[in-house]
Design an enzyme around this catalytic site. Structure first.
Site, PDB file in Angstrom:
ATOM      1  CE  LYS A  80      -3.958   2.021   2.533  1.00 52.52           C
ATOM      2  NZ  LYS A  80      -4.902   1.853   3.666  1.00 52.52           N
ATOM      3  CB  SER A 155      -8.212   3.703   2.592  1.00 53.08           C
ATOM      4  OG  SER A 155      -7.434   3.066   3.587  1.00 53.08           O
ATOM      5  CB  SER A 179      -8.577   0.774   5.368  1.00 49.53           C
ATOM      6  OG  SER A 179      -9.267   1.979   5.234  1.00 49.53           O
TER       7      SER A 179
HETATM    8  N1  GLN Z   1     -13.285   4.135   5.865  1.00 52.30           N
HETATM    9  C1  GLN Z   1     -12.788   4.510   7.159  1.00 52.30           C
HETATM   10  C2  GLN Z   1     -12.406   5.960   7.159  1.00 52.30           C
HETATM   11  O1  GLN Z   1     -12.547   6.584   6.154  1.00 52.30           O
HETATM   12  C3  GLN Z   1     -11.637   3.641   7.533  1.00 52.30           C
HETATM   13  C4  GLN Z   1     -10.387   4.039   6.871  1.00 52.30           C
HETATM   14  C5  GLN Z   1      -9.226   3.198   7.263  1.00 52.30           C
HETATM   15  O2  GLN Z   1      -9.368   2.166   7.897  1.00 52.30           O
HETATM   16  N2  GLN Z   1      -8.057   3.691   6.931  1.00 52.30           N
HETATM   17  O3  GLN Z   1     -11.975   6.490   8.134  1.00 52.30           O
END
Ligand code: GLN
Length: 516
Positions: A80, A155, A179
């Protein structure tokens, strides 16, 4: 001839160790698969053929000289783009870090390299990991390999899509509120977020420091277990004070039985608004499959779960605001040219470097931490956090793991969800686990009968008992493989060589990447 998209990480490592093919050959197969499929999927921000082939040549040279190979020697993986890998940019999919060269390699990445894995590229993500679609990447969206009109989730959407499209058998993601687990659910792959503190975050760009954890994606539970064994090898990392000295045996847990174990079901979660009928049915079926494998189902009540999303959207933005303060165009990040004062430089660099969601989170965080407001919201969120953590601890007095959906629905279309608060609900099943700090894993259950898209269940275990996720996940995977028709046409119909685990998305199976 073996082909990257039909081989598990375990099979690749065995093939390289036995000399059935070389690390360079399988790496070229991965690079060919990326070249063939990237135009449609766009999972990567940067592909790294030189780094990959160099690493592969080292593996082949080690084998030629009779050295003992590390456990995942020759296995291609994706990283990532919020993780530093020397020789690549680490952009967090943001203009802010568009030209940032990794000064060193993150511990999680270097442990995968030490296990013999081959880095083929940096995967796309939502900007600074804020989001559930990967559409907020400043560079381009990523398409879901099952239907390119849809998002892969986020994400860590690039990591999940790269695995689902059969470009790599393993990828690293990070999970602050879901994410890893939500994109794994949307893309039909396995994704594990370990207990907070299990994997070092040194070299991973911080979002919410009390919530962030790194974990792997794979197409089989066993592959994810092998990646976890690599990530925890060496235990505590002196560069991340939250990293714990734990070294559970993940791969060995894949063979543990689940007879007489107890699986918790949270009735309120199964009735929740927003949960689609097909996901609900699949998770119910998963529960019955675990029961058939010898486990007992027990209803558990976690009375404070309702507060989890609200608490997360206080704690997460507050921590993000303080973590992202360093991107001021002086210490780090894009620097607006031509400014005559420091104040103008900082504010214009931030205005032009960050995208909309990154700004929204930081403004929310700044507000929540301001005097008078802090006591009301931040303090309340911390109290809710304690109550939720205690709820989970009480539930684990009764059960060994909990089974629930990973995401309330299947992958949505690009642009379908424009309201940020609707987007935040994508993580309704994952967020409370980050709040409590324990581990969770997404296990694919085939495709849903209405949508024809991947559906999944999430297993959750007590803190530092993540090897249970592997044991129960393997049992679930065996049940899905044994009765594919009962779950989903996709599992049976897709190119699938009979091994356990999710197939790569049918449109990409066998397309490019064959080993010449
Ligand atoms: N979708 C969640 C957020 O936008 C989780 C994001 C994540 O785990 N990095 O905060």
């Amino acid at each position: 001839m073996p082909n990257i998209d039909t081989m598990t990480a375990r099979q690749i490592a065995a093939g390289v160790a036995d000399g059935a093919f070389s690390a360079v050959e399988i790496t070229r197969s991965a690079l060919d698969a990326i070249a063939a499929r990237e135009p449609e999927v766009q999972a990567f921000l940067q592909v790294t053929p030189e780094l990959a082939l160099e690493a592969a040549e080292r593996v082949d040279a080690a084998r030629a000289s009779g050295e003992e190979l590390p456990p995942l020697a020759g296995v291609p993986f994706a990283v990532k783009d919020n993780m530093n890998l020397k020789g690549t940019r680490t952009t967090c999919a943001s203009r802010m870090l568009e030209t940032y060269e990794s000064p060193y390699t993150a511990t999680c990445v270097s442990r995968m390299l030490a296990a013999g894995c081959i880095p083929v590229g940096k995967a796309n993500m939502d900007e600074f990991a804020f989001g559930s679609s990967t559409d907020s990447s400043a560079f381009h969206p990523t398409n879901n390999p099952w239907d390119v009109a849809r998002v892969p989730g986020g994400s860590s959407g690039g990591s999940a899509a790269a695995v689902a499209a059969g470009m790599v058998p393993l990828a690293l993601g990070s999970d602050t509120g879901g994410s890893i687990r939500q994109p794994a659910s949307f893309c039909g792959v396995v994704g594990l977020k370990p207990t907070y503190g299990t994997v070092s975050r040194y070299g991973v760009v911080a979002f919410g420091s009390s919530l962030d954890q790194v974990g792997p994606f794979g197409r089989t539970v066993e592959d994810v277990a092998l990646a976890m064994d690599a990530l925890v090898a060496g235990g505590h990392d002196q560069y991340d004070s939250t990293s714990q000295d734990v070294a559970p045996q993940f791969a060995a847990a894949a063979r543990a039985g689940i007879e007489e174990k107890r699986v918790g079901i949270i009735p309120a979660f199964m009735e929740a608004e927003g949960l689609t009928a097909e996901v609900r049915r699949a998770v119910e079926e998963a529960a019955r499959a675990l029961e058939a494998a010898g486990a007992e189902l027990v209803d558990v009540d976690l009375p404070h779960l309702d507060a989890a999303i609200a608490a997360y959207y206080v704690i997460g933005p507050a921590e993000a605001f303080s973590n992202l303060a360093r991107f001021d165009g002086v210490r780090y990040g894009y620097q607006e040219p031509g400014c005559t004062t420091l104040a103008a430089q900082s504010s214009l660099s931030r205005a032009h470097g960050f995208g909309a969601e990154a700004k929204r989170r930081q403004m929310l965080g700044a507000y929540l931490l301001s005097s008078g407001i802090y006591d009301k919201y931040y303090y309340a969120a911390q109290k809710a956090r304690t109550l939720i953590t205690e709820d989970y601890a009480r539930a684990y007095e009764q059960v060994d793991v909990i089974l629930m959906p990973a995401a309330p629905r299947t992958a949505f279309k690009h642009g379908e969800i424009s309201d940020p608060t609707q987007m935040y609900l994508s993580d309704m099943y994952t967020i409370s686990i980050n709040i409590a700090g324990n581990g969770g894993m997404t296990v694919p259950l085939g495709v849903g009968e209405e949508s024809g898209l991947p559906v999944a269940a999430q297993l959750v275990a007590p803190a530092f008992k993540d090897e249970r996720l592997i044991a129960f996940g393997s049992a679930l995977e065996r049940a899905v493989a044994a009765t594919p028709g009962a779950w989903a046409a996709g599992v049976a119909d897709a190119e699938h060589d009979g091994r356990l685990g999710a197939p790569c998305a049918p449109a990409f199976a066998g397309k490019g990447g064959e080993l010449a």
